[in-house]
Design an enzyme around this catalytic site. Structure first.
Site, PDB file in Angstrom:
ATOM      1  N   GLY A  21       0.869  -1.523   0.338  1.00 19.80           N
ATOM      2  CA  GLY A  21      -0.444  -0.035   0.143  1.00 19.80           C
ATOM      3  C   GLY A  21       1.043   1.128   0.011  1.00 19.80           C
ATOM      4  N   ASN A  53       1.989   2.875  -2.560  1.00 18.50           N
ATOM      5  CA  ASN A  53       1.420   3.512  -3.702  1.00 18.50           C
ATOM      6  C   ASN A  53      -0.434   4.556  -2.771  1.00 18.50           C
ATOM      7  OD1 ASN A  53       1.933   4.258  -6.541  1.00 18.50           O
ATOM      8  ND2 ASN A  53       2.458   2.429  -5.726  1.00 18.50           N
ATOM      9  N   ASN A 110      -6.464   2.097 -12.834  1.00 19.25           N
ATOM     10  CA  ASN A 110      -4.966   0.571 -12.219  1.00 19.25           C
ATOM     11  C   ASN A 110      -3.212   0.507 -12.936  1.00 19.25           C
ATOM     12  OD1 ASN A 110      -3.785  -1.630 -11.225  1.00 19.25           O
ATOM     13  ND2 ASN A 110      -3.854  -1.868 -13.327  1.00 19.25           N
ATOM     14  N   HIS A 123       0.166  -0.032 -13.440  1.00 21.14           N
ATOM     15  CA  HIS A 123       0.793  -1.151 -13.742  1.00 21.14           C
ATOM     16  C   HIS A 123       2.583  -1.075 -13.788  1.00 21.14           C
ATOM     17  CE1 HIS A 123       1.561  -5.098 -15.234  1.00 21.14           C
ATOM     18  NE2 HIS A 123       2.124  -4.958 -16.321  1.00 21.14           N
TER      19      HIS A 123
HETATM   20  C1  GAR Z   1       3.223  -1.167  -7.896  1.00 17.31           C
HETATM   21  O1  GAR Z   1       4.222  -1.184  -8.153  1.00 17.31           O
HETATM   22  C2  GAR Z   1       1.907  -1.683  -8.629  1.00 17.31           C
HETATM   23  O2  GAR Z   1       2.121  -1.274 -10.026  1.00 17.31           O
HETATM   24  C3  GAR Z   1       1.778  -2.879  -8.533  1.00 17.31           C
HETATM   25  O3  GAR Z   1       1.889  -3.602  -7.889  1.00 17.31           O
HETATM   26  C4  GAR Z   1       2.837  -2.774  -6.467  1.00 17.31           C
HETATM   27  C5  GAR Z   1       2.232  -2.169  -5.634  1.00 17.31           C
HETATM   28  O4  GAR Z   1       3.691  -1.524  -4.460  1.00 17.31           O
HETATM   29  N1  GAR Z   1       0.573  -3.498  -9.242  1.00 17.31           N
HETATM   30  C6  GAR Z   1       0.016  -3.898 -10.718  1.00 17.31           C
HETATM   31  O5  GAR Z   1       1.437  -5.255 -10.423  1.00 17.31           O
HETATM   32  C7  GAR Z   1      -0.756  -4.754 -10.757  1.00 17.31           C
HETATM   33  N2  GAR Z   1      -0.903  -5.263 -12.013  1.00 17.31           N
HETATM   34  P1  GAR Z   1       1.760  -1.021  -3.538  1.00 17.31           P
HETATM   35  O6  GAR Z   1       1.035  -1.853  -2.611  1.00 17.31           O
HETATM   36  O7  GAR Z   1       3.655  -1.203  -2.578  1.00 17.31           O
HETATM   37  O8  GAR Z   1       2.017   0.587  -3.977  1.00 17.31           O
END
Ligand code: GAR
Length: 189
Positions: A12, A14, A102, A104
């Protein structure tokens, strides 16, 4: 005020970055975090910004009437997926008139699709010997990682990169770009 709801399954960072960015904003309110993972780090991170959390079961995500009701109750105008790993079904997309985005961690269409999330993506980039990677922010449709692209940012892949080092570089791009894109979309809602 544009109410947004964040969906997140994991750490979490982001989600927290978005909550921090919009704390005190007159344009955007982070109304809630929705997750399917009761152990998601995102829950504690969002609590620091007084953002309430709802944990929904796998069944509720698969047949999302209650999630749709809750989105409506919160007057949600935009849903933001920030490291969300479950499928998003059509009733959820329709509940916000397609205003669901989203992030990615690669330059789609490279390294997207089912099973491509988090570290799996960075490992695939290194295995493919790509010279650059980056991020994609896109609309969510029922096709995984298939919706219209809103923005991409790129960064180099360095010769001695590990998946963790690349993930860190990509995360920095995410922290810069994601709140800015949300703000731009909110201004038009
Ligand atoms: C982020 O890097 C996001 O881009 C990726 O998961 C991570 C979450 O990090 N999302 C995906 O891979 C979706 N296909 P966080 O929990 O530290 O925000």
């Amino acid at each position: 005020m544009v109410n947004i709801v964040i969906f997140a399954s994991g750490n979490g960072t982001n989600a927290e970055n978005i909550a921090r960015h919009f704390a005190g904003s007159k344009l955007v309110k982070v109304a809630a975090l929705f997750t399917g993972n009761p152990r998601a780090g995102a829950i504690e991170r969002m609590a620091r910004y007084d953002v309430p959390c709802r944990v929904f079961s796998r069944e509720q995500w698969n047949c999302p009437d209650e999630i749709v009701d809750e989105l409506r109750r919160l007057d949600t105008r935009l849903v933001v997926l920030a490291g969300f790993l479950s499928m998003v079904h059509k009733p959820i997309i329709d509940a916000v008139d397609g205003n669901i985005i989203n992030i990615h961690p690669s330059l789609l269409p490279r390294h997207g699709g089912k099973g491509m999330w988090g570290m799996n993506v960075h490992r695939a980039v290194l295995e493919a010997s790509d010279c650059c990677s980056g991020i994609t922010i896109h609309y969510v449709t029922e096709v995984v990682d298939g919706g219209a692209i809103i923005c991409q940012r790129r960064c180099p892949v360095l010769p001695d990169d590990t998946p963790e080092a690349l993930a860190e570089r990509v995360h920095q791009l995410e922290y810069e770009a994601f709140p800015a894109v949300i703000e731009q979309l909110a201004e038009k809602l």
